[in-house]
Design a protein around this motif. Structure first.
Motif, PDB file in Angstrom:
ATOM      1  N   LEU A   1       0.831  -1.213   0.000  1.00  0.00           N
ATOM      2  CA  LEU A   1       0.000   0.000   0.000  1.00  0.00           C
ATOM      3  C   LEU A   1       0.864   1.262   0.000  1.00  0.00           C
ATOM      4  CD1 LEU A   1      -2.819  -1.061   2.500  1.00  0.00           C
ATOM      5  CD2 LEU A   1      -2.956  -0.909   0.002  1.00  0.00           C
ATOM      6  N   ARG A   2       1.980   1.213   0.720  1.00  0.00           N
ATOM      7  CA  ARG A   2       2.884   2.374   0.709  1.00  0.00           C
ATOM      8  C   ARG A   2       3.465   2.598  -0.687  1.00  0.00           C
ATOM      9  NH1 ARG A   2       4.980   0.236   5.716  1.00  0.00           N
ATOM     10  NH2 ARG A   2       4.142   1.399   7.492  1.00  0.00           N
ATOM     11  N   GLU A   3       3.717   1.505  -1.398  1.00  0.00           N
ATOM     12  CA  GLU A   3       4.255   1.633  -2.749  1.00  0.00           C
ATOM     13  C   GLU A   3       3.227   2.274  -3.681  1.00  0.00           C
ATOM     14  OE1 GLU A   3       7.342   1.159  -5.627  1.00  0.00           O
ATOM     15  OE2 GLU A   3       7.260   1.218  -3.425  1.00  0.00           O
ATOM     16  N   VAL A   4       1.973   1.897  -3.522  1.00  0.00           N
ATOM     17  CA  VAL A   4       0.917   2.537  -4.313  1.00  0.00           C
ATOM     18  C   VAL A   4       0.838   4.014  -3.956  1.00  0.00           C
ATOM     19  CG1 VAL A   4      -1.558   2.610  -4.830  1.00  0.00           C
ATOM     20  CG2 VAL A   4      -0.423   0.403  -4.514  1.00  0.00           C
ATOM     21  N   LEU A   5       0.864   4.308  -2.651  1.00  0.00           N
ATOM     22  CA  LEU A   5       0.780   5.701  -2.192  1.00  0.00           C
ATOM     23  C   LEU A   5       1.957   6.523  -2.696  1.00  0.00           C
ATOM     24  CD1 LEU A   5      -0.642   7.814  -0.422  1.00  0.00           C
ATOM     25  CD2 LEU A   5       0.662   6.948   1.532  1.00  0.00           C
ATOM     26  N   ARG A   6       3.133   5.916  -2.725  1.00  0.00           N
ATOM     27  CA  ARG A   6       4.350   6.625  -3.167  1.00  0.00           C
ATOM     28  C   ARG A   6       4.236   7.118  -4.601  1.00  0.00           C
ATOM     29  NH1 ARG A   6       9.897   5.427  -4.781  1.00  0.00           N
ATOM     30  NH2 ARG A   6       9.388   3.241  -5.203  1.00  0.00           N
ATOM     31  N   HIS A   7       3.499   6.377  -5.419  1.00  0.00           N
ATOM     32  CA  HIS A   7       3.351   6.748  -6.820  1.00  0.00           C
ATOM     33  C   HIS A   7       2.002   7.399  -7.127  1.00  0.00           C
ATOM     34  CE1 HIS A   7       7.090   4.761  -7.755  1.00  0.00           C
ATOM     35  NE2 HIS A   7       6.661   3.637  -7.231  1.00  0.00           N
ATOM     36  N   THR A   8       1.300   7.806  -6.071  1.00  0.00           N
ATOM     37  CA  THR A   8       0.016   8.482  -6.235  1.00  0.00           C
ATOM     38  C   THR A   8       0.215   9.980  -6.032  1.00  0.00           C
ATOM     39  OG1 THR A   8      -1.175   6.544  -5.395  1.00  0.00           O
ATOM     40  CG2 THR A   8      -2.365   8.635  -5.401  1.00  0.00           C
TER      41      THR A   8
END
Length: 340
Positions: free
Chosen positions: A201-208
């Motif tokens: 989820l942090r990886e998704v957030l990082r690229h959002t």
């Protein structure tokens, strides 16, 4: 004396079934990236950041698919055949596998929702934060499964002494479907998946992008999953503590310190040896330091308490530098009533 932390059980080794024939190729997982499913024209329609975001979402989605397959495999390739062939009893299998089947619908639900959200013409997922928030409470059901893992692993290791169990598991290990993973690896996959959710989820957030409407939901989802994992770890720790308390054997009832009933966590345990090579197994519980000798009683491993357990409040602690080991003395002299 030096304290050496306990190591994990070594993995099962492989052996060749035939020198003449080459090994059957191991089954491989689909590792296609999301961007690799696009043609040049489609890819040019997305920014680099959006492609990375979709890749991160795709990794979450594909991981659910892999987990579902592994849970189904554990049942079909291991549990059901061992039950049918009477290699283990139904009770033993229930203890080792737990409620593994119950988690398949849980992960199928997330997989279906992520698939549905990507059903548009572009094949992209606009938002996943609220989907995850609504789904996460179901992970609380893993508290029981994770709490039982230590006892399940101990029973599996014990059953491996049986030649029929050994042969069956070895055949499975040498089969392509296993991907060279032993049974315990499959049984531990759900736990390892749980700890990956915050990272995914942090990886998704990082690229959002910061202005994206999914940001707040993703941040909330990360907070929720961290809370769930914390609760699972507490329950797992309490279960591990009780597991070893139940394995303590007292030569004298006076050795049983009432504080043992107050212990809710096991801080660490491992082997303690003196300069002559004598060994004890030491448990540092939240309230007591307990020294034991590993013994076997009626084919059951347990720990015979050596000397009187020492309340943590009475311990004198010294912080040693890394690599600094103090040798000398005997167990008898070091641990006696009235002495530190």
């Amino acid at each position: 004396m030096s304290l050496r932390s306990e190591s994990k059980s070594p993995g099962t080794s492989l052996r060749a079934t035939s020198k003449a024939a080459g090994p059957t190729p191991t089954k491989r997982r689909n590792s296609t990236l999301w961007s690799e499913t696009l043609d040049v024209h489609q890819k040019s329609a997305f920014s680099t950041k959006e492609i990375k975001r979709q890749e991160a979402i795709h990794e979450l989605y594909r991981g659910e698919q892999d987990l579902i397959e592994d849970l189904q495999l554990a049942r079909k390739a291991y549990h059901d055949p061992m039950l049918k062939l009477s290699i283990m009893t139904e009770e033993e299998l229930a203890h080792i596998f737990g409620e593994l089947d119950a988690y398949i619908p849980l992960h199928e639900d997330l997989y279906a929702k992520l698939t549905e959200s990507a059903a548009g013409p572009s094949g992209t997922v606009a938002q996943i934060g609220q989907i995850i928030i609504d789904w996460l409470p179901g992970l609380n059901s893993y508290k029981v499964y994770c709490s039982n893992q230590l006892a399940a692993k101990a029973l599996l290791d014990q059953k491996k002494q049986d030649k029929r169990v050994q042969d069956f598991l070895q055949r499975c290990l040498e089969s392509p479907f296993s991907r060279k993973l032993d049974l315990w690896s499959f049984l531990d996959i759900p736990r390892s998946r749980l700890v990956k959710y915050p990272l995914l989820l942090r990886e998704v957030l990082r690229h959002t992008p910061s202005e994206h409407p999914d940001v707040a939901s993703l941040e909330k989802a990360i907070t929720i999953i961290q809370g769930i994992l914390s609760d699972i770890n507490v329950k797992k720790g309490e279960s591990e503590c009780q597991y070893y308390i139940d394995k303590l054997e007292y030569l004298d009832d006076r050795q049983r310190d009432p504080l043992i009933d107050s212990c809710r966590s096991l801080l660490c345990h491992g082997e303690l040896r003196n300069k002559s090579g004598s060994k004890l197994h030491v448990f540092l519980f939240s309230e007591l330091l307990v020294l034991t000798r590993p013994v076997t009683r009626n084919e059951r491993s347990c720990f015979q308490v050596y000397r009187q357990p020492i309340p943590v409040r009475d311990l004198a602690l010294e912080d040693l530098q890394d690599g600094d080991i103090r040798m000398g003395g005997s167990f008898r002299g070091a641990f006696t009533n009235g002495e530190k």
